[in-house]
Design an enzyme around this catalytic site. Structure first.
Site, PDB file in Angstrom:
ATOM      1  N   TYR A 252       0.810  -1.223   0.000  1.00 48.36           N
ATOM      2  CA  TYR A 252       0.000   0.000   0.000  1.00 48.36           C
ATOM      3  C   TYR A 252       0.839   1.267   0.000  1.00 48.36           C
ATOM      4  O   TYR A 252       0.299   2.372  -0.030  1.00 48.36           O
ATOM      5  CB  TYR A 252      -0.990  -0.028   1.177  1.00 48.36           C
TER       6      TYR A 252
ATOM      7  N   HIS B 194      -0.451  -8.753  -0.354  1.00 47.20           N
ATOM      8  CA  HIS B 194       0.277  -8.717   0.918  1.00 47.20           C
ATOM      9  C   HIS B 194       1.603  -9.461   0.820  1.00 47.20           C
ATOM     10  O   HIS B 194       2.154  -9.887   1.816  1.00 47.20           O
ATOM     11  CB  HIS B 194      -0.552  -9.329   2.054  1.00 47.20           C
TER      12      HIS B 194
END
Ligand SMILES: Cc1ncc(C[n+]2csc(CCOP(=O)(O)OP(=O)(O)O)c2C)c(N)n1
Ligand SMILES: [Mg+2]
Length: 823
Positions: free
Chosen positions: A569, A610
């Protein structure tokens, strides 16, 4: 309304009514004296003349590009009246009038930047690195250390990417909130804030408000309730695109109506005022800034009916896209003309007086311009003459060498520029190769020295070179004893953060779930309870403005840790990190720094978002920011301990699957400091060198065990920081012993592994030691499917490392290493 008392020239005039131009002069409100109004008018007028003159300089080829503040002058006079020492401007390229009015810039600086003068004494904002109208004050002294910023007016360094200055505006204003709330913090960061009363004034164009960064900033500012006054300069256009295509309802104040604060809610104070209405602007800024300063309520001032008398910039003409009516408005709506009419109507000055002032001011601008042009040209002309003279002497000394073309070029140069001088000197040196005469030597000496000086002019200050650079932090080794216990990796970090937060009150962390929860991996568990919400601060899901909050607070002397929950992110904040933070020190030629530490975790968890390791993206977009990729939490703690004491921004990526692995706790936790750019050999070996980092170090060590059983003895080097990279050439030293290189990297093929190869083979000349082709083993091109198998088959795994290393051995000694016959 109470009017702020710091401006000596204010006095009360009552009973003035609406001026003939339509300007709203309400009765009984506060107004500047006539003398001040005239002085304001003259400043606006000079600013306008500078815009017109600047454009002409570009169109006649003397300056590279022009973008100016014409049509925006009058509002900026009013904004300048309420701007105090300690306040911050965070704005964009239309603000020259404000900068002149506050004294943060002036005509000589403006023209110096227009002409790209590389001297910081002439262009303190950027030393010729930024386009004209990209402002900044110098926050650092000649050594790169902070000045007493709270004593003077400040401007953060402007950016060209529209809206990119908004997130750090949030941080600049947020710092006031922190300083106001905590006296001890003001004492810990002396000189930065008197009492937390400083206001941040952001400016942005109407079209710039279409950017996501604007909206993210406005929402966050409303949530945080910080002293931020945002002025929107609305001239109806973003280059050729009008408001109806830019903004819902065609008006940013209408669009943001739901942000208006109401009793019992947080929010913004929103006002609208016309950009030519001097008395209304003066009154509105006085009221708004008072509210913002006193109550820490953010405010939006939508300044409408602004003009663009010369169009957007020098790269196009507005006649191509504006209607006849709109082009007429550029004249009829001109704020300077309207202010003049209002002043005449109010009998503040006569036509004859204003005409005389304008004549003087035109001359004043022209003489400032001429002086700036000559100051810019004089040293380059001198350099050109010096090069000409040296080449002419070399020609006399070696008449058989053909230098006529270069001589002719310098006698009648296409332009007065340093590239002309440097190119000619070097081409003359090529022609003089092998000549030993004194004149040839002098010319070569000049060419070398000149290139070095130009490197300083154009390549310096990417990283901090101050006494506080993290590269100058004295390393302290981790110490262990019989008493050193083993705990989960997250506890190592937790205790290390605890010790640092106790040591330095300026440190605080902002991010998603870092406060009450104490981080999704519980690395900060219990620390908010111990240190309070201001130091472990939960934020909304808004990575770009979390980073902006970090940049702004770091500019104001605090030590923010920006927590990005997952490396994947970071991309939301990448533009800002790349455009604002990474080049800040460079684009101000050492005038500003923002030592933000970005903490994130990555490489290994689950699934497509992730598990990313976009290290080449990070490395290549963020030159200027150091990048640490520690293999475990002890190493991470050691790098934090260094970075917290240094003044260069840095990104540290913790290994996501390492929080529950046991590690021994150094006895000097919080104190030991790992040096940046120094790899660690985690396994000594003699057969080949495996270079890797992060989560792969553990997998490479497992592979080494298997390899050892197959008769291969690898050396494994953990590079630890990708930037700076292996400053002492440890990899080449290892290659001198092993003669073979395998780079193992979980970025895509040709990603960070290509960067490492360049460093090892080209920079360190490691190729000289190789007796087999260098190899890279990387993740696949695609992203990582969820689950253990996804991870195993996409990222480099133990068996792939074993087989690639074995293949390198077999290539060199096929008899000792039989074919595995596996494909
Ligand atoms: C992110 C980004 N996109 C595009 C541009 C090119 N550009 C420069 S100025 C501009 C228009 C900006 O309009 P506005 O915000 O209204 O400011 P104005 O110039 O009208 O004062 C554009 C599109 C840019 N600099 N940055
Ligand atoms: Mg505009």
């Amino acid at each position: 309304m109470t009017l702020v008392p710091w401006h000596p020239e204010w006095h009360i005039k009552s009973g003035r009514q609406v001026a003939p131009s339509g300007a709203t002069t309400s009765p009984a409100h506060l107004r500047p004296s006539s003398a001040e109004i005239v002085s304001d008018y003259r400043l606006a007028f000079r600013s306008r003349v500078a815009s017109v003159s600047g454009r002409r300089e570009v169109l006649t080829g003397k300056a590279p590009f022009g973008i100016f503040g014409d049509g925006k002058e009058v509002a900026q006079l009013a904004m300048a009246k309420v701007f105090r020492p300690g306040d911050w401007r965070s704005g964009y390229y239309r603000d020259q009038t404000f900068m002149f009015a506050t004294g943060m810039s002036d005509l000589p600086q403006f023209f110096a930047q227009l002409y790209t003068n590389t001297d910081t004494a002439m262009d303190p904002a950027s030393a010729g690195r930024q386009m004209v109208s990209h402002f900044a004050t110098r926050l650092l002294d000649a050594d790169g250390r902070w000045k007493r910023l709270g004593d003077a007016m400040q401007s953060a360094s402007d950016l060209s990417p529209v809206g990119a200055h908004m997130p750090r505006s949030l941080g600049l204003a947020y710092a006031s909130k922190l300083y106001r709330a905590d006296r001890a913090l003001r004492d810990a960061a002396p000189g930065f804030s008197a009492s937390g009363d400083e206001v941040t004034f952001a400016t942005i164009g109407n079209a710039g408000t279409s950017e996501g960064l604007f909206w993210e900033t406005m929402n966050a500012a409303g949530v945080l309730q910080i002293p931020l006054l945002v002025s929107v300069w609305d001239d109806g256009y973003g280059i050729s695109v009008p408001n109806e295509y830019q903004t819902i309802k065609g008006s940013i104040s209408a669009a943001l109506a739901g942000f208006q604060r109401e009793p019992g809610t947080t929010g913004f104070e929103i006002r609208v005022v016309r950009g030519w209405d001097y008395p209304a602007l003066v009154k509105t800024y006085a009221e708004l800034s008072d509210l913002v300063r006193r109550d820490h309520v953010p405010a939006l001032l939508h300044v409408t009916e602004m003009t663009q008398p010369q169009g957007h910039s020098t790269s196009g003409s507005h006649e191509r896209y504006k209607t006849k009516e709109r082009l007429a408005f550029e004249t009829t709506g001109d704020p300077i003309t309207r202010m003049r009419e209002w002043m005449l109507g109010e009998k503040i000055a006569t036509v004859a007086e204003l005409d005389a002032f304008e004549d003087d001011d035109r001359k004043a601008v022209e003489s400032a311009r001429i002086a700036a042009w000559e100051t810019y040209q004089a040293p380059i002309k001198a350099e050109l003459e010096r090069a000409s003279g040296l080449i002419a002497r070399a020609q006399q000394e070696s008449p058989d060498v053909r230098l006529a073309d270069v001589v002719a070029e310098l006698a009648d140069p296409l332009e007065i520029s340093r590239r002309v001088v440097q190119s000619a000197a070097r081409r003359a040196a090529y022609a003089l190769r092998g000549r030993e005469g004194a004149a040839a030597g002098a010319l070569r000496g000049f060419a070398k020295e000149y290139a070095a000086r130009n490197d300083e002019r154009y390549l310096s200050f990417l990283y901090s070179a101050s006494p506080d650079s993290p590269l100058k932090v004295t390393p302290i080794a981790a110490e262990y004893s019989d008493r050193s216990e083993s705990v989960d990796g997250r506890i190592v970090l937790l205790r290390n953060f605890d010790l640092n937060f106790a040591r330095d009150p300026r440190l605080f962390v902002m991010g998603e779930d870092v406060g009450k929860l104490g981080d999704v991996n519980l690395v900060f568990e219990g620390l908010q309870a111990k240190y309070g919400e201001r130091r472990f601060t939960d934020t909304g899901i808004r990575e770009a403005t979390i980073l902006g909050q970090g940049i702004g607070t770091a500019l104001r002397g605090l030590r923010p840790i920006v927590d990005i929950q997952y490396l994947d992110y970071l991309l939301y904040a990448l533009e800002l990190a790349s455009d604002d933070l990474a080049p800040l020190h460079y684009r101000t030629a050492g005038g500003q720094k923002a030592p933000v530490i970005i903490r994130t975790k990555g490489h290994r968890l689950q699934g497509i978002w992730h598990t990313g390791s976009p290290m080449s993206v990070v490395l290549n977009a963020l030159r200027g920011i150091y990048v640490a990729v520690p293999r475990n939490m002890v190493q991470a703690a050691g790098f934090y301990n260094t970075l917290f004491r240094g003044d260069n921004p840095a990104l540290l990526i913790e290994v996501l699957n390492g929080y529950r692995l046991k590690e021994r706790v150094p006895d000097n936790l919080g104190e030991f400091r790992l040096p940046l750019g120094i790899p660690e050999t985690v396994r000594a070996g003699s057969d080949l060198t495996i270079v890797t980092y992060g989560a792969l170090v553990r997998i490479a060590l497992e592979a080494a065990e298997t390899l050892a059983g197959m008769g291969v003895d690898p050396e494994i080097i953990d590079v630890q920081t990708l930037n700076p990279f292996d400053l002492k050439g440890a990899i080449a030293k290892s290659l001198a012993k092993t003669n073979a290189l395998l780079v193992v990297d979980e970025d895509v093929p040709g990603g960070a592994s290509a960067f490492i190869l360049r460093e090892a083979l080209e920079t360190q000349r490691g190729f000289e030691h190789l007796d087999a082709p260098p190899r890279t083993l990387t993740a696949a091109e695609n992203r990582v499917p969820v689950g253990v198998d996804g991870d195993y088959f996409v990222k480099p795994n133990r068996e792939q490392i074993v087989e690639t290393a074995y293949a390198i051995m077999r290539e060199r000694r096929p008899r000792d290493f039989p074919d595995l016959r596996l494909g």
